[in-house]
Design a protein around this motif. Structure first.
Motif, short mmCIF file in Angstrom:
data_model
loop_
_atom_site.label_atom_id
_atom_site.label_comp_id
_atom_site.label_asym_id
_atom_site.label_seq_id
_atom_site.Cartn_x
_atom_site.Cartn_y
_atom_site.Cartn_z
N MET A 319 0.82 -1.22 0.00
CA MET A 319 0.00 0.00 0.00
C MET A 319 0.85 1.26 0.00
O MET A 319 0.34 2.35 -0.26
CB MET A 319 -0.95 0.00 1.18
CG MET A 319 -0.30 0.19 2.52
SD MET A 319 -1.61 0.22 3.74
CE MET A 319 -0.74 0.72 5.16
N ASP B 44 -0.21 6.71 6.81
CA ASP B 44 -1.66 6.52 6.93
C ASP B 44 -2.07 5.05 6.94
O ASP B 44 -2.94 4.63 6.18
CB ASP B 44 -2.38 7.25 5.78
CG ASP B 44 -2.40 8.75 6.01
OD1 ASP B 44 -2.24 9.15 7.17
OD2 ASP B 44 -2.59 9.49 5.04
N VAL B 45 -1.46 4.28 7.82
CA VAL B 45 -1.89 2.89 7.98
C VAL B 45 -3.31 2.92 8.55
O VAL B 45 -3.56 3.54 9.59
CB VAL B 45 -0.95 2.14 8.96
CG1 VAL B 45 -1.47 0.73 9.23
CG2 VAL B 45 0.45 2.10 8.41
N PRO B 46 -4.27 2.27 7.88
CA PRO B 46 -5.66 2.36 8.36
C PRO B 46 -5.86 1.56 9.66
O PRO B 46 -5.51 0.39 9.72
CB PRO B 46 -6.47 1.74 7.21
CG PRO B 46 -5.51 0.93 6.43
CD PRO B 46 -4.16 1.51 6.63
N TYR B 93 -5.42 -2.42 9.65
CA TYR B 93 -4.26 -3.23 10.01
C TYR B 93 -4.03 -3.24 11.52
O TYR B 93 -2.94 -3.51 11.99
CB TYR B 93 -3.02 -2.73 9.29
CG TYR B 93 -3.06 -3.05 7.82
CD1 TYR B 93 -2.52 -4.23 7.34
CD2 TYR B 93 -3.69 -2.20 6.92
CE1 TYR B 93 -2.58 -4.55 6.01
CE2 TYR B 93 -3.77 -2.52 5.58
CZ TYR B 93 -3.21 -3.69 5.14
OH TYR B 93 -3.28 -4.01 3.81
#
Lengths: 386, 400
Positions: A319, B44-46, B93
Motif C-alpha cells: 500500500m 496513513d496505515v488504516p 491493520y
C-alpha cells in the motif's frame, strides 16, 4: 493414462541424470530453508553494540549507563570521550548508535533545570536502528521518570499516585500472531517460499528449454502420443511431485519442528503450499512459451522471481508503493501466497475469507491448459540458436 | 593479451545473453528497485478504534493518533469483534481499544491503559501503529501532568513535564526510510551478481562450443603443454580485463547516477568510492572466473547464482545486523566479495566514512582479489592441462 505415465517417468529420468536439477530442486531449496531459519534463530538481534559518551561522570549518569546496558537489544561496546569520536565509530560500523550525556546533566536535573540528553541511531541498518531507537527512547523516558519520581516521593506521594502522575496513559501493545516480534517468523515464512517459487520458475523454464536446445521436443511429443497437453502436464506432474515434497518438508519443519504460528493447522498450509507450487509452475510455463529460448526464458524467470520478494509486500507494504506497482503485484504468485499465509497461518481466519487470492493462484495454475498449441510449436518448430 | 581482450569485448557485445547481464540488468534493475521503495515509509496505515470510554480524554487521544502521519483512523467499532472483522477484511491493520474506565481513571489520578492490537504481516504496520499511539500518549501525558501541578512559569512547566529531556537523532537516513537503507546495498549486489552471471554464461558458452568443436572433429591441438597453458592464461587476462572495462561505466551509472535520480543519501566522496571499486571489481571478476569453472553449460550459471541474491543480502549484515549473524554464517559470508563490497560502499556512500575508516573491508577485498586470482589461475591451468592430455590422446588415436 499410460502415455502420461510414460512422459512423467521420462521426465523423472531426465531430472535424475543432470546435476543442475539435483542442485536446484533439492540441494539449494533445502539449504535455503536451513539458512533463513538459522540465520534469524534468535528472533530478534540481541546485544547490539552501541557507544556511550558520558561527559557528566556522576553516579546518576553511570547508573543510567548501567541500566541502558541491561536492555535486551543493547550492549555498550565502548565509551567515547566526545560525540565526534562516537560518530566516527558509527561511520566505521563499530557501533550502531550512541547515547550522549552532556556535562552537568545531573546537576541540572537536581536543580530542576530540565537538562537534555540525546541518542543517535544509525538508520542505515534499519532493523538495528529501530530496535536501538526503541530501547534508548524507553531508557530516556525512564530516566526522566526516575528523576520526577524522586521529587514526588520527596513531597510524600504514594507509589500509585506517583505512577498515575508520571505516566497517566500507558500503551499496551499486542502484536497479533507474533507477540515476540520474531523476525524469522516475519521473514522466513515468505522468503523461503519465494526462493522455492524462484526455483520453480527457473526449473520449469530450464526443463522445457532443454528440450528445445537438445532438439528432443519431437521425441517428447511422440512419447505423449502426439498430445501436447499431455506432454506438458506429464513434465509438470513430474516436477510437482518433487516440489510438493520439498514444500512439505518446509511446512513440517517450520510449523511442526520450529513451531512457528500456524493457526489453520498444518494440512491447510500444505494445501496453500501446493497451490503456490502449481501457480508458480503455471507462471513458469507461460514464461518459456512467451520467450522460447532457454537464456531469455531463464532471464525472465529470474527477473520475476527476484522482484517477487520486494513486490509481495512482505517487508515493504504494497500500500506504500506506487499505484502501478500495486496493480502489478497481482501478477506475482508469491504475493497471493503471502496473503494466504497471513490469513490462514498467522491470523487463523478461514481460508474462504481470502478467496480472491485462492482464485488468483488457481488462475496461474490453469495457465498451461491454455497453451497446448503454443507448446507444440515451441517443441517442434523453434530451433535453438547459439 | 590484446587479441583476447578485443575478442572478449566483441563477444560481450554480440551475445544477447551476456549483454542482458552486463548491460540491461544493471541499467534497469536499480530503477525498478528504487521505484518500488521510492516512497521510503508507509503513511496513513488504516486503523480502527474501539472507544468504550466515550470521554473527552479518549476522544482527544483518538484525535492525536489520527493526526500523526503514520496512522489514519478509518473506522469506529462498537467492540473488539467488530474491529477484528474489519481486520479480517483487510480494511484495517490494527485497532486501538480504549476501555470504559479510561476517562475516570485519569480524572482520579490513576494510570489508565490503552490496548493497541496490530497486524503482524508487516513489521512496518506494527511500527507505525505503536509509534503513533506512543507519541499520542506521551503528548497527552505531558498535558495531564501540567494540569495537575501548580507551576507558574514556563521553565517550571518544562521541568515538570520532563525532568530530563531528550533529543533523538536519526543518523544518515533521517526519515528512517526503506530505500535509503536497502538500495545502496542492492546496487552493489546487482553489480556482484550480474558479473557472476555474465562471466559464468560466457564460460559456459566457451565450454559448449569446445564440446561442439570436438564433436565435429575440429579441435585444435597445441604443439606443447607450455604453449597451451600460456595461451590459456593470456586469454584469462584478456577476458578479465574486458569485463572490468565494461563494468567501469556500468558501475559509475549504478553507483552514482541511480542514487541521484531517486534522491538517495549520497554523502561519500567520489574518489573514495572509485578507489573502493578497484579491489571490488578485481575480487568479483576473479571470484566469477573461479565460480565459472563449475559450469559446463550456458544456462547453468543462472540456476546457480540468481537465488543467492537474497541470502547474500542477509549475509552482508545490512538487512539483518551483522552482529546477530550466527558464527558459522558470519565466517561463511567472508568468502563473498559482496559482503565487504556492500559494507564498505554503504559506509562510504551513506555514512560518509573515508577510505581509511573502511580499511578492514578494503584490505579484505584486496585479499579476496589475490586469493581468487590464484584460484582462478590454478583452475585455468588445471583445466587446460586436462584438456591438453585429452587432445594429445585424440591426436595419437585419431580413429577413436
Amino acid at each position: 493414462m499410460r502415455t502420461l505415465l510414460h512422459v512423467v517417468l521420462r521426465e523423472l529420468y531426465r531430472i535424475s541424470s543432470k546435476r543442475e536439477y539435483w542442485f536446484s530442486m533439492l540441494v539449494a531449496p533445502l539449504v535455503c530453508v536451513f539458512f533463513f531459519t538459522s540465520i534469524m534463530d534468535e528472533g530478534l538481534p540481541h546485544d547490539m553494540p552501541i557507544g556511550i559518551v558520558d561527559q557528566d561522570c556522576t553516579p546518576t549518569s553511570r547508573n543510567l549507563v548501567r541500566n541502558l546496558n541491561s536492555f535486551e537489544h543493547i550492549k555498550i561496546a565502548e565509551a567515547y570521550p566526545n560525540v565526534t569520536e562516537a560518530r566516527k565509530a558509527t561511520q566505521r560500523g563499530d557501533i550502531y548508535g550512541f547515547y550522549f550525556i552532556p556535562k552537568g546533566t545531573t546537576k541540572k536535573a537536581n536543580r530542576q533545570e530540565s537538562p537534555v540528553v540525546s541518542f543517535y541511531t544509525n538508520y542505515t541498518f534499519i532493523v538495528a536502528g529501530s530496535l536501538l531507537y526503541k530501547d534508548m527512547r524507553t531508557m530516556s523516558e525512564l530516566a526522566s521518570g526516575a528523576a520526577g519520581r524522586k521529587v514526588l516521593y520527596a513531597r510524600g506521594a504514594s507509589e500509585k499516585g506517583a505512577l498515575g502522575f508520571l505516566q497517566p496513559i500507558v500503551i499496551d501493545s499486542h502484536a497479533i500472531g507474533n507477540p515476540t516480534l520474531n523476525y524469522s517468523i516475519y521473514l522466513s515464512n515468505t522468503l523461503i517460499p519465494g526462493v522455492l517459487m524462484l526455483f520453480i520458475f527457473m526449473v520449469t523454464v530450464y526443463s522445457m528449454g532443454a528440450e528445445i536446445k537438445e532438439s528432443t521436443g519431437e521425441a517428447l511429443l511422440r512419447a505423449a502420443g502426439d498430445n501436447p497437453l499431455r506432454a506438458l502436464y506429464g513434465k509438470l506432474i513430474a516436477h510437482a511431485l518433487i516440489w510438493i515434497g520439498i514444500g512439505a518438508i518446509y511446512v513440517f519443519y517450520l510449523y511442526g519442528v520450529l513451531l512457528y504460528p500456524c493457526y489453520c493447522g498444518i494440512p491447510t498450509m500444505l494445501g496453500v503450499m501446493a497451490l503456490g507450487v502449481f501457480a508458480a509452475q503455471g507462471m513458469g510455463t507461460l514464461m518459456i512459451c512467451a520467450l522460447p529460448s532457454p537464456r531469455l526464458g531463464l532471464s525472465f524467470a529470474s527477473l520475476w522471481g527476484v522482484i517477487s520478494f520486494s513486490i509481495s509486500g512482505m517487508s515493504f507494504p504494497v500500500m506504500a508503493m506506487h499505484p502501478i506497482l500495486q496493480s502489478l503485484a497481482w501478477l506475482f504468485p508469491l504475493r497471493h501466497y503471502f496473503l494466504l499465509y497471513v490469513n490462514c497461518a498467522l491470523d487463523g481466519f478461514p481460508i474462504i475469507n481470502a478467496w480472491p487470492y485462492v482464485i488468483a493462484l488457481l488462475a496461474f495454475a490453469l495457465l498451461p491448459a491454455l497453451l497446448p498449441t503454443r507448446f507444440r510449436n515451441i517443441m517442434t518448430k523453434i530451433a535453438y540458436k547459439q | 593479451m590484446n587479441k583476447s581482450f578485443a575478442r572478449e569485448l566483441y563477444l560481450i557485445f554480440h551475445d544477447e545473453g551476456i549483454l542482458i547481464f552486463f548491460i540491461v540488468v544493471p541499467l534497469l534493475y536499480p530503477l525498478i528497485y528504487s521505484f518500488i521503495y521510492t516512497d521510503e515509509v508507509v503513511r496513513d496505515v488504516p486503523v480502527c478504534v474501539v472507544d468504550e470510554s466515550h470521554s473527552v480524554e479518549s476522544r482527544k487521544f483518538i484525535r492525536l493518533v489520527d493526526a500523526t502521519a503514520d496512522v489514519k483512523v478509518v473506522a469506529y467499532a462498537s467492540d473488539q469483534h467488530e474491529a477484528q472483522k474489519l481486520r479480517r477484511e483487510r480494511k484495517t491493520y490494527g485497532y486501538i481499544c480504549i476501555p470504559s474506565d479510561f476517562g475516570d481513571l485519569i480524572t482520579h489520578g490513576e494510570q489508565a491503559h490503552i490496548g493497541v492490537f496490530t497486524d503482524m504481516s508487516g513489521m512496518l504496520y506494527y511500527k507505525a501503529i505503536v509509534m503513533a499511539s506512543t507519541n499520542a500518549s506521551l503528548e497527552m501525558n505531558a498535558d495531564i501532568k501540567l494540569s495537575r501541578s501548580e507551576t507558574t512559569t514556563a521553565e517550571q512547566d518544562k521541568a515538570t513535564v520532563s525532568p530530563i529531556r531528550y533529543d533523538e537523532v536519526a543518523l544518515f537516513n533521517p526519515q528512517g526510510g526503506f530505500a535509503a537503507f536497502l538500495i545502496p546495498a542492492v546496487l552493489m549486489l546487482i553489480l556482484h551478481q550480474t558479473m557472476l552471471l555474465g562471466v559464468g554464461m560466457s564460460a559456459g558458452t566457451r565450454r559448449e562450443q569446445r564440446q561442439q568443436r570436438i564433436a565435429a572433429g575440429m579441435h585444435e591441438v597445441h604443439r606443447s603443454l607450455f604453449k597451451a597453458l600460456r595461451d590459456a592464461l593470456h586469454r584469462t587476462w584478456g577476458r578479465c580485463f574486458a569485463y572490468i572495462v565494461v563494468f567501469i561505466p556500468v558501475s559509475a551509472y549504478v553507483l552514482s547516477v541511480v542514487p541521484r535520480i531517486f534522491n538517495l543519501v549520497q554523502i561519500g566522496s567520489f574518489p573514495d568510492v572509485a578507489m573502493l571499486m578497484l579491489p571490488f571489481l578485481l575480487a568479483v571478476v576473479f571470484f566469477a572466473e573461479t565460480i565459472s569453472h563449475l559450469v559446463t553449460r550456458r544456462e547453468t550459471i543462472i540456476l546457480l547464482i540468481v537465488f543467492t541474491s537474497v541470502p547474500l543480502l542477509f549475509l552482508s549484515g545490512v538487512s539483518w545486523p551483522g552482529c546477530a549473524l550466527p558464527p558459522f554464517w558470519h565466517h561463511f559470508a567472508m568468502f563473498f566479495p559482496s559482503t565487504f563490497g556492500i559494507n564498505a560502499f554503504v559506509k562510504i556512500n551513506t555514512c560518509g566514512a573515508s577510505l581509511a575508516e573502511v580499511r578492514t573491508e578494503y584490505i579484505s577485498l584486496w585479499i579476496q582479489a589475490g586469493a581468487y586470482f590464484v584460484m582462478c589461475v590454478y583452475l585455468t591451468l588445471w583445466e587446460k592441462s586436462r584438456e591438453y592430455r585429452q587432445e594429445i590422446a585424440w591426436f595419437e588415436e585419431p580413429d577413436l
